[in-house]
Design a protein around this motif. Structure first.
Motif, mmCIF file in Angstrom:
data_model
loop_
_atom_site.group_PDB
_atom_site.id
_atom_site.type_symbol
_atom_site.label_atom_id
_atom_site.label_comp_id
_atom_site.label_asym_id
_atom_site.label_seq_id
_atom_site.Cartn_x
_atom_site.Cartn_y
_atom_site.Cartn_z
ATOM 1 N N ALA A 185 0.829 -1.208 0.000
ATOM 2 C CA ALA A 185 0.000 0.000 0.000
ATOM 3 C C ALA A 185 0.862 1.256 0.000
ATOM 4 C CB ALA A 185 -0.934 -0.007 1.207
ATOM 5 N N LEU A 186 1.952 1.236 0.755
ATOM 6 C CA LEU A 186 2.864 2.382 0.796
ATOM 7 C C LEU A 186 3.545 2.571 -0.563
ATOM 8 C CD1 LEU A 186 4.504 1.889 4.311
ATOM 9 C CD2 LEU A 186 2.990 3.762 3.635
ATOM 10 N N ALA A 187 3.906 1.466 -1.203
ATOM 11 C CA ALA A 187 4.524 1.547 -2.527
ATOM 12 C C ALA A 187 3.558 2.154 -3.535
ATOM 13 C CB ALA A 187 4.962 0.159 -2.981
ATOM 14 N N LYS A 188 2.298 1.739 -3.443
ATOM 15 C CA LYS A 188 1.275 2.291 -4.332
ATOM 16 C C LYS A 188 1.107 3.779 -4.077
ATOM 17 C CE LYS A 188 -3.452 1.414 -5.915
ATOM 18 N NZ LYS A 188 -4.666 0.581 -5.721
ATOM 19 N N GLU A 189 1.079 4.166 -2.801
ATOM 20 C CA GLU A 189 0.972 5.586 -2.432
ATOM 21 C C GLU A 189 2.173 6.375 -2.947
ATOM 22 O OE1 GLU A 189 0.887 8.281 1.672
ATOM 23 O OE2 GLU A 189 0.386 6.151 1.775
ATOM 24 N N ALA A 190 3.333 5.722 -2.977
ATOM 25 C CA ALA A 190 4.563 6.384 -3.426
ATOM 26 C C ALA A 190 4.662 6.482 -4.940
ATOM 27 C CB ALA A 190 5.774 5.628 -2.887
ATOM 28 N N PHE A 198 7.960 -4.786 -7.654
ATOM 29 C CA PHE A 198 8.283 -4.286 -6.311
ATOM 30 C C PHE A 198 8.280 -5.429 -5.305
ATOM 31 C CE2 PHE A 198 6.341 -3.163 -2.217
ATOM 32 C CZ PHE A 198 7.298 -2.294 -1.704
ATOM 33 N N ALA A 199 7.254 -6.283 -5.339
ATOM 34 C CA ALA A 199 7.154 -7.399 -4.404
ATOM 35 C C ALA A 199 8.314 -8.371 -4.582
ATOM 36 C CB ALA A 199 5.815 -8.114 -4.587
ATOM 37 N N ARG A 200 8.673 -8.654 -5.843
ATOM 38 C CA ARG A 200 9.796 -9.563 -6.112
ATOM 39 C C ARG A 200 11.110 -8.960 -5.607
ATOM 40 N NH1 ARG A 200 7.265 -9.836 -11.163
ATOM 41 N NH2 ARG A 200 8.927 -8.577 -12.101
#
Length: 277
Positions: A185-190, A198-200
């Motif tokens: 969620a933070l990555a999406k917000e960023a 990103f997850a990998r």
């Protein structure tokens, strides 16, 4: 009845025990001196000027001298990477002053620095070309700290480290934890574009190696808490007031300006560019 004296063998065993308990652990060989200097300087920069002196941020007011040479150690100044391809840094790679920050996303005082002090330093010094800020992941609060550190590195691989940094240090962010879904969620917000990548990346060996490298550097120079900083080799411990940082940066800039041209910093070329030579 007089007490019997301990035998020589018992004495030597006791001495060995004391020695083993007091022997410092240094992770990276060759920087014992730097670790000692950082420990001494950290105390000097955080001791209160009076019994009631306080920064209001959980630490004593830093006593940072305006003397450009005071409290500066070349052994520590050498830790600036100045890598033009570093995705976890901002500012010119050849800026006269480099601030290295060792921090943890679960650290409340790191968040305070990120929200209250760093933006002002960016506006005043980074934007003017005087300062470069280099981030070092220094997770010390367990598995979630480690996961957040790797996630920040993964966001950086898509050019969104500082946006992730801002989201992770937003008020109330750390209280929500840094579980896998929360980090996504933070990555999406960023604004991280490819969340699958990103997850990998966040769970990959490269992220673990990068975080481990930063951790080892922090421990090797004597950092034991977060946030810890080096400003051109001058240690500052804790989320100190703005004045402590501005004084250290301006003293470092003055010292850099007085150096002969041959001693002034040069940006390190990206690996791809080095290979062309």
């Amino acid at each position: 009845m007089p007490k019997s004296k301990p035998s020589k063998s018992k004495k030597s065993a006791a001495n060995r025990s004391k020695t083993s308990k007091s022997k410092p652990v240094v992770i990276v060989a060759g920087v014992v001196l730097a670790a000692t200097l950082l420990g001494l300087a950290s105390y000097a920069t955080t001791k209160p000027s009076s019994p009631s002196a306080s920064s209001g941020s959980g630490g004593a007011v830093a006593e940072v001298s305006a003397d450009p040479a005071d409290g500066v150690y070349p052994e520590l100044e050498a830790y600036a990477r100045r890598d033009a391809a570093d995705k976890l840094a901002m500012g010119r790679a050849d800026a006269p002053v480099v601030l290295i920050e060792y921090a943890d996303f679960k650290c409340g005082f790191c968040g305070k620095f990120a929200r209250d002090t760093e933006p002002a330093l960016v506006k005043k010094y980074v934007d003017a070309g005087t300062l470069r800020i280099e981030w070092r992941n220094f997770p010390i609060f367990g598995e979630e700290s480690e996961a957040a550190a790797r996630a920040s590195w993964a966001a950086g691989q898509q050019g969104r480290f500082w946006e992730f940094h801002k989201a992770a240090y937003a008020p109330g962010a750390k209280e929500k934890g840094f579980g896998k879904e929360r980090l996504t969620a933070l990555a999406k917000e960023a604004g991280v574009a490819d969340l699958a990548r990103f997850a990998r990346d966040a769970d990959g060996s490269a992220a673990r190696a990068a975080v481990s490298k930063d951790q080892e550097q922090g421990y090797s120079i004597g950092a034991t808490s977060t946030p810890s900083f080096l400003i051109n080799g001058r240690p500052i411990a804790g989320a100190q007031p703005m004045e402590a940082f501005t004084q250290a940066i301006e003293a470092a800039a003055k010292a850099a300006a007085e150096k002969p041209a041959a001693e002034k910093p040069a940006a390190e070329k990206p690996a791809a560019e080095k290979g062309k030579q």
